[in-house]
Design a protein around this motif. Structure first.
Motif, PDB file in Angstrom:
ATOM      1  N   MET A  45       0.869  -1.176   0.000  1.00  0.00           N
ATOM      2  CA  MET A  45       0.000   0.000   0.000  1.00  0.00           C
ATOM      3  C   MET A  45       0.906   1.227   0.000  1.00  0.00           C
ATOM      4  O   MET A  45       1.848   1.306   0.800  1.00  0.00           O
ATOM      5  CB  MET A  45      -0.901   0.015   1.237  1.00  0.00           C
ATOM      6  CG  MET A  45      -1.832   1.197   1.329  1.00  0.00           C
ATOM      7  SD  MET A  45      -3.077   1.288   0.021  1.00  0.00           S
ATOM      8  CE  MET A  45      -4.169  -0.016   0.524  1.00  0.00           C
ATOM      9  N   VAL A  46       0.623   2.162  -0.897  1.00  0.00           N
ATOM     10  CA  VAL A  46       1.430   3.371  -1.003  1.00  0.00           C
ATOM     11  C   VAL A  46       0.534   4.581  -0.769  1.00  0.00           C
ATOM     12  O   VAL A  46      -0.526   4.705  -1.382  1.00  0.00           O
ATOM     13  CB  VAL A  46       2.100   3.477  -2.395  1.00  0.00           C
ATOM     14  CG1 VAL A  46       2.895   4.762  -2.508  1.00  0.00           C
ATOM     15  CG2 VAL A  46       2.988   2.267  -2.647  1.00  0.00           C
ATOM     16  N   LEU A  47       0.970   5.439   0.140  1.00  0.00           N
ATOM     17  CA  LEU A  47       0.279   6.698   0.410  1.00  0.00           C
ATOM     18  C   LEU A  47       1.180   7.822  -0.062  1.00  0.00           C
ATOM     19  O   LEU A  47       2.329   7.926   0.381  1.00  0.00           O
ATOM     20  CB  LEU A  47      -0.013   6.852   1.903  1.00  0.00           C
ATOM     21  CG  LEU A  47      -0.536   8.214   2.354  1.00  0.00           C
ATOM     22  CD1 LEU A  47      -1.893   8.503   1.724  1.00  0.00           C
ATOM     23  CD2 LEU A  47      -0.603   8.289   3.866  1.00  0.00           C
ATOM     24  N   GLN A  48       0.676   8.632  -0.959  1.00  0.00           N
ATOM     25  CA  GLN A  48       1.454   9.751  -1.473  1.00  0.00           C
ATOM     26  C   GLN A  48       0.665  11.039  -1.287  1.00  0.00           C
ATOM     27  O   GLN A  48      -0.527  11.097  -1.595  1.00  0.00           O
ATOM     28  CB  GLN A  48       1.768   9.567  -2.953  1.00  0.00           C
ATOM     29  CG  GLN A  48       2.671   8.381  -3.229  1.00  0.00           C
ATOM     30  CD  GLN A  48       2.909   8.163  -4.711  1.00  0.00           C
ATOM     31  OE1 GLN A  48       2.023   8.384  -5.522  1.00  0.00           O
ATOM     32  NE2 GLN A  48       4.109   7.747  -5.044  1.00  0.00           N
ATOM     33  N   ILE A  49       1.347  12.045  -0.768  1.00  0.00           N
ATOM     34  CA  ILE A  49       0.804  13.398  -0.707  1.00  0.00           C
ATOM     35  C   ILE A  49       1.885  14.294  -1.300  1.00  0.00           C
ATOM     36  O   ILE A  49       2.881  14.607  -0.636  1.00  0.00           O
ATOM     37  CB  ILE A  49       0.443  13.824   0.729  1.00  0.00           C
ATOM     38  CG1 ILE A  49      -0.544  12.847   1.353  1.00  0.00           C
ATOM     39  CG2 ILE A  49      -0.119  15.254   0.724  1.00  0.00           C
ATOM     40  CD1 ILE A  49      -0.881  13.142   2.803  1.00  0.00           C
ATOM     41  N   ASP A  51       2.086  17.454  -2.167  1.00  0.00           N
ATOM     42  CA  ASP A  51       2.347  18.772  -1.583  1.00  0.00           C
ATOM     43  C   ASP A  51       3.141  18.707  -0.284  1.00  0.00           C
ATOM     44  O   ASP A  51       3.735  19.702   0.143  1.00  0.00           O
ATOM     45  CB  ASP A  51       1.042  19.532  -1.333  1.00  0.00           C
ATOM     46  CG  ASP A  51       0.365  19.966  -2.628  1.00  0.00           C
ATOM     47  OD1 ASP A  51       1.032  19.952  -3.690  1.00  0.00           O
ATOM     48  OD2 ASP A  51      -0.826  20.319  -2.582  1.00  0.00           O
ATOM     49  N   LEU A  52       3.154  17.538   0.367  1.00  0.00           N
ATOM     50  CA  LEU A  52       3.920  17.352   1.602  1.00  0.00           C
ATOM     51  C   LEU A  52       5.174  16.518   1.378  1.00  0.00           C
ATOM     52  O   LEU A  52       5.881  16.189   2.324  1.00  0.00           O
ATOM     53  CB  LEU A  52       3.048  16.678   2.672  1.00  0.00           C
ATOM     54  CG  LEU A  52       1.813  17.445   3.124  1.00  0.00           C
ATOM     55  CD1 LEU A  52       1.015  16.622   4.121  1.00  0.00           C
ATOM     56  CD2 LEU A  52       2.202  18.805   3.711  1.00  0.00           C
ATOM     57  N   ASP A  53       5.436  16.163   0.129  1.00  0.00           N
ATOM     58  CA  ASP A  53       6.573  15.320  -0.228  1.00  0.00           C
ATOM     59  C   ASP A  53       6.559  14.025   0.594  1.00  0.00           C
ATOM     60  O   ASP A  53       7.573  13.585   1.112  1.00  0.00           O
ATOM     61  CB  ASP A  53       7.894  16.070  -0.033  1.00  0.00           C
ATOM     62  CG  ASP A  53       9.055  15.392  -0.746  1.00  0.00           C
ATOM     63  OD1 ASP A  53       8.816  14.715  -1.768  1.00  0.00           O
ATOM     64  OD2 ASP A  53      10.191  15.523  -0.269  1.00  0.00           O
ATOM     65  N   LEU A  54       5.362  13.435   0.711  1.00  0.00           N
ATOM     66  CA  LEU A  54       5.179  12.206   1.478  1.00  0.00           C
ATOM     67  C   LEU A  54       5.032  11.022   0.531  1.00  0.00           C
ATOM     68  O   LEU A  54       4.236  11.063  -0.408  1.00  0.00           O
ATOM     69  CB  LEU A  54       3.921  12.292   2.361  1.00  0.00           C
ATOM     70  CG  LEU A  54       3.524  11.013   3.103  1.00  0.00           C
ATOM     71  CD1 LEU A  54       4.573  10.646   4.141  1.00  0.00           C
ATOM     72  CD2 LEU A  54       2.166  11.176   3.752  1.00  0.00           C
ATOM     73  N   ASP A  55       5.824  10.019   0.756  1.00  0.00           N
ATOM     74  CA  ASP A  55       5.724   8.761   0.020  1.00  0.00           C
ATOM     75  C   ASP A  55       5.900   7.650   1.051  1.00  0.00           C
ATOM     76  O   ASP A  55       7.019   7.275   1.392  1.00  0.00           O
ATOM     77  CB  ASP A  55       6.801   8.683  -1.059  1.00  0.00           C
ATOM     78  CG  ASP A  55       6.625   7.495  -1.980  1.00  0.00           C
ATOM     79  OD1 ASP A  55       5.649   6.732  -1.805  1.00  0.00           O
ATOM     80  OD2 ASP A  55       7.454   7.321  -2.883  1.00  0.00           O
ATOM     81  N   HIS A  56       4.767   7.143   1.583  1.00  0.00           N
ATOM     82  CA  HIS A  56       4.765   6.155   2.663  1.00  0.00           C
ATOM     83  C   HIS A  56       4.339   4.808   2.102  1.00  0.00           C
ATOM     84  O   HIS A  56       3.303   4.699   1.469  1.00  0.00           O
ATOM     85  CB  HIS A  56       3.791   6.621   3.756  1.00  0.00           C
ATOM     86  CG  HIS A  56       3.690   5.689   4.916  1.00  0.00           C
ATOM     87  ND1 HIS A  56       4.702   5.530   5.830  1.00  0.00           N
ATOM     88  CD2 HIS A  56       2.692   4.869   5.304  1.00  0.00           C
ATOM     89  CE1 HIS A  56       4.323   4.651   6.748  1.00  0.00           C
ATOM     90  NE2 HIS A  56       3.112   4.232   6.446  1.00  0.00           N
ATOM     91  N   ARG A  57       5.142   3.794   2.335  1.00  0.00           N
ATOM     92  CA  ARG A  57       4.897   2.464   1.779  1.00  0.00           C
ATOM     93  C   ARG A  57       4.757   1.455   2.914  1.00  0.00           C
ATOM     94  O   ARG A  57       5.570   1.430   3.825  1.00  0.00           O
ATOM     95  CB  ARG A  57       6.059   2.091   0.864  1.00  0.00           C
ATOM     96  CG  ARG A  57       5.982   0.715   0.255  1.00  0.00           C
ATOM     97  CD  ARG A  57       7.164   0.474  -0.667  1.00  0.00           C
ATOM     98  NE  ARG A  57       7.181   1.418  -1.766  1.00  0.00           N
ATOM     99  CZ  ARG A  57       6.656   1.174  -2.979  1.00  0.00           C
ATOM    100  NH1 ARG A  57       6.094   0.017  -3.216  1.00  0.00           N
ATOM    101  NH2 ARG A  57       6.702   2.079  -3.919  1.00  0.00           N
ATOM    102  N   ILE A  58       3.709   0.634   2.810  1.00  0.00           N
ATOM    103  CA  ILE A  58       3.500  -0.442   3.767  1.00  0.00           C
ATOM    104  C   ILE A  58       3.449  -1.746   2.981  1.00  0.00           C
ATOM    105  O   ILE A  58       2.730  -1.847   1.991  1.00  0.00           O
ATOM    106  CB  ILE A  58       2.169  -0.265   4.533  1.00  0.00           C
ATOM    107  CG1 ILE A  58       2.185   1.050   5.295  1.00  0.00           C
ATOM    108  CG2 ILE A  58       1.921  -1.434   5.471  1.00  0.00           C
ATOM    109  CD1 ILE A  58       0.838   1.416   5.881  1.00  0.00           C
ATOM    110  N   GLU A  59       4.223  -2.736   3.431  1.00  0.00           N
ATOM    111  CA  GLU A  59       4.232  -4.042   2.776  1.00  0.00           C
ATOM    112  C   GLU A  59       3.793  -5.094   3.779  1.00  0.00           C
ATOM    113  O   GLU A  59       4.089  -4.995   4.969  1.00  0.00           O
ATOM    114  CB  GLU A  59       5.625  -4.353   2.224  1.00  0.00           C
ATOM    115  CG  GLU A  59       6.029  -3.388   1.130  1.00  0.00           C
ATOM    116  CD  GLU A  59       7.373  -3.694   0.525  1.00  0.00           C
ATOM    117  OE1 GLU A  59       8.037  -4.656   0.963  1.00  0.00           O
ATOM    118  OE2 GLU A  59       7.777  -2.960  -0.394  1.00  0.00           O
TER     119      GLU A  59
END
Length: 68
Positions: A45-49, A51-59
């Motif tokens: 699962m990838v969460l990207q925002i 404007d906040l330079d967020l790239d969060h990945r859950i495996e």
């Protein structure tokens, strides 16, 4: 963080959880019980925002423990 922000974030995360579960269940049904029963599937699962330079990945792993 404001109460409005927290409520908005919780609403978004609830939508992510519910719609993701529905998509996974639909994919399992489409694949058929004979192909999925008792098997494990790697999931990401990838969460990207942007404007906040967020790239969060859950495996993780999802296991269909059903058996006939």
């Amino acid at each position: 963080m404001s109460d409005d922000f927290n409520m908005s974030m919780r609403k978004f995360l609830k939508q992510v959880g519910v719609t993701s579960q529905q998509a996974i269940e639909e994919a399992l049904r489409a694949a058929g019980a004979e192909k999925t029963a008792g098997k494990s599937f790697k999931a990401t699962m990838v969460l990207q925002i942007e404007d906040l330079d967020l790239d969060h990945r859950i495996e993780g792993t999802i296991t269909d423990g059903a058996s006939d």
